[in-house]
Scaffold this motif. Structure first.
Motif, mmCIF file in Angstrom:
data_model
loop_
_atom_site.group_PDB
_atom_site.id
_atom_site.type_symbol
_atom_site.label_atom_id
_atom_site.label_comp_id
_atom_site.label_asym_id
_atom_site.label_seq_id
_atom_site.Cartn_x
_atom_site.Cartn_y
_atom_site.Cartn_z
ATOM 1 N N LYS A 61 0.854 -1.183 0.000
ATOM 2 C CA LYS A 61 0.000 0.000 0.000
ATOM 3 C C LYS A 61 0.895 1.241 0.000
ATOM 4 O O LYS A 61 1.923 1.265 0.681
ATOM 5 C CB LYS A 61 -0.898 0.008 1.230
ATOM 6 C CG LYS A 61 -2.059 0.996 1.170
ATOM 7 C CD LYS A 61 -3.003 0.777 2.369
ATOM 8 C CE LYS A 61 -3.750 -0.534 2.239
ATOM 9 N NZ LYS A 61 -4.731 -0.718 3.354
ATOM 10 N N PRO A 62 0.534 2.286 -0.739
ATOM 11 C CA PRO A 62 1.326 3.521 -0.703
ATOM 12 C C PRO A 62 1.412 4.062 0.724
ATOM 13 O O PRO A 62 0.452 3.975 1.496
ATOM 14 C CB PRO A 62 0.536 4.478 -1.601
ATOM 15 C CG PRO A 62 -0.247 3.581 -2.507
ATOM 16 C CD PRO A 62 -0.597 2.381 -1.693
ATOM 17 N N ILE A 63 2.557 4.630 1.059
ATOM 18 C CA ILE A 63 2.767 5.111 2.420
ATOM 19 C C ILE A 63 1.724 6.149 2.835
ATOM 20 O O ILE A 63 1.317 6.203 4.002
ATOM 21 C CB ILE A 63 4.195 5.695 2.575
ATOM 22 C CG1 ILE A 63 4.498 5.969 4.047
ATOM 23 C CG2 ILE A 63 4.376 6.946 1.724
ATOM 24 C CD1 ILE A 63 5.957 6.338 4.301
ATOM 25 N N LEU A 64 1.231 6.950 1.894
ATOM 26 C CA LEU A 64 0.251 7.985 2.232
ATOM 27 C C LEU A 64 -1.111 7.393 2.563
ATOM 28 O O LEU A 64 -1.969 8.081 3.126
ATOM 29 C CB LEU A 64 0.119 8.990 1.094
ATOM 30 C CG LEU A 64 1.397 9.755 0.727
ATOM 31 C CD1 LEU A 64 1.117 10.750 -0.395
ATOM 32 C CD2 LEU A 64 1.970 10.473 1.938
ATOM 33 N N GLU A 65 -1.302 6.121 2.222
ATOM 34 C CA GLU A 65 -2.581 5.461 2.480
ATOM 35 C C GLU A 65 -2.502 4.390 3.562
ATOM 36 O O GLU A 65 -3.542 3.896 4.017
ATOM 37 C CB GLU A 65 -3.107 4.823 1.185
ATOM 38 C CG GLU A 65 -3.337 5.819 0.051
ATOM 39 C CD GLU A 65 -3.681 5.123 -1.259
ATOM 40 O OE1 GLU A 65 -4.012 3.913 -1.212
ATOM 41 O OE2 GLU A 65 -3.599 5.774 -2.315
ATOM 42 N N GLN A 66 -1.306 4.031 3.965
ATOM 43 C CA GLN A 66 -1.150 2.912 4.894
ATOM 44 C C GLN A 66 -1.160 3.396 6.345
ATOM 45 O O GLN A 66 -0.319 4.198 6.753
ATOM 46 C CB GLN A 66 0.152 2.157 4.621
ATOM 47 C CG GLN A 66 0.271 0.852 5.380
ATOM 48 C CD GLN A 66 1.294 -0.055 4.752
ATOM 49 O OE1 GLN A 66 2.425 0.342 4.517
ATOM 50 N NE2 GLN A 66 0.904 -1.300 4.472
ATOM 51 N N PRO A 67 -2.080 2.889 7.159
ATOM 52 C CA PRO A 67 -2.105 3.254 8.572
ATOM 53 C C PRO A 67 -0.867 2.716 9.290
ATOM 54 O O PRO A 67 -0.311 1.680 8.906
ATOM 55 C CB PRO A 67 -3.370 2.564 9.108
ATOM 56 C CG PRO A 67 -4.160 2.192 7.910
ATOM 57 C CD PRO A 67 -3.181 1.979 6.802
#
Length: 262
Positions: free
Chosen positions: A108-114
């Motif tokens: 998952k892209p870092i900006l979307e990954q919790p």
């Protein structure tokens, strides 16, 4: 003049009656290694989180005459890990081989990954391996006969990829864990190495085998010209578990069809 004796050569890959723990035993690679160790004559303790899958694999292996058992355990829970180690020693009298295949990925892209998801991947891939090394390593040290510790890294531990800011660093960590433990445990005759696979057939990757476009694109990086099958994984597992690898420690062997070569 150097002369290699026949008996020495014949015994290089002999792991008969060795006691092996395989974590993540019901995953495709863990399952292949478990069968490989079992057919080679080792006593195999299967462990993972799914009792149904472990029981099924255990029954299948027992039906083929393999000496094996299973213990359910979460590799990131310290008490579970300690229990697996203690029960293995109780049943088989020691531990000669530890193969840590348990792990996970969720690209998952870092900006979307919790943060919690990132942490779960790091825990599954690094913490779980660290815990098994800690408690199995203590047994191997106390036994006084050495042992073989085999960690599972990945070709992605060497290369970045979109959506892999958890997985790739976790596998790079496994490479350095192998090196660090090799330095710590060499004096006790404990070899610590890692295996770095690329894409192998599994439930998670079956789509790539079936998708002509995705498969063709990936194959441009594979000199061998095909994707990996679980059987391709077994040989290096036996090599690193046997006397053939006695002078090999602190390294990662890539079973990647040449993925990192180009």
């Amino acid at each position: 003049m150097v002369m290699v004796k026949t008996d020495f050569v014949n015994s290089l890959f002999d792991i008969k009656n060795k006691v092996a723990i395989v974590t993540g035993a019901t995953g495709n690679l863990g399952k292949a290694a478990s069968w490989g160790y079992g057919y080679a004559g080792a006593k195999v303790m299967l462990t993972g989180r799914s009792e149904d899958k472990l029981k099924k694999l255990h029954e299948e292996m027992k039906d083929k005459g393999i000496d094996c058992d299973y213990i359910v355990g979460d590799p990131v829970k310290e008490e579970d890990v300690k229990n697996v180690i203690e029960e293995t020693v109780k049943k088989y009298g020691g531990i000669d081989i530890l193969l840590c295949t348990a792990g996970m990925n969720n690209p998952k892209p870092i900006l979307e990954q919790p943060k919690e998801e990132w942490q779960a991947i790091m825990d599954a891939n690094v913490l779980g391996t660290w815990l098994y090394c800690k408690y199995a390593g203590q047994v191997m040290k106390d036994q006084g006969r050495g042992g073989k510790v085999i960690l599972v890294s990945s070709a992605r531990g060497k290369l970045g990829m979109k959506g892999y800011t958890a997985y790739s660093p976790s596998k790079a960590g496994i490479d350095l864990m192998a090196k660090s433990l090799a330095c710590e445990w060499g004096e006790y005759g404990i070899n610590v190495n890692a295996i770095g696979p690329t894409v192998f057939r599994s439930e998670l990757t079956e789509w790539m085998f079936e998708d002509d476009t995705a498969r063709t694109k990936f194959l441009t990086r594979l000199p061998i010209g095909r994707l990996g099958e679980p059987e391709d994984y077994v040989g290096v597992c036996i090599f690193l578990a046997s006397a053939a690898s006695n002078f090999c420690t602190g390294t990662t062997i890539y079973v990647d069809g040449g993925y990192l070569a180009g």
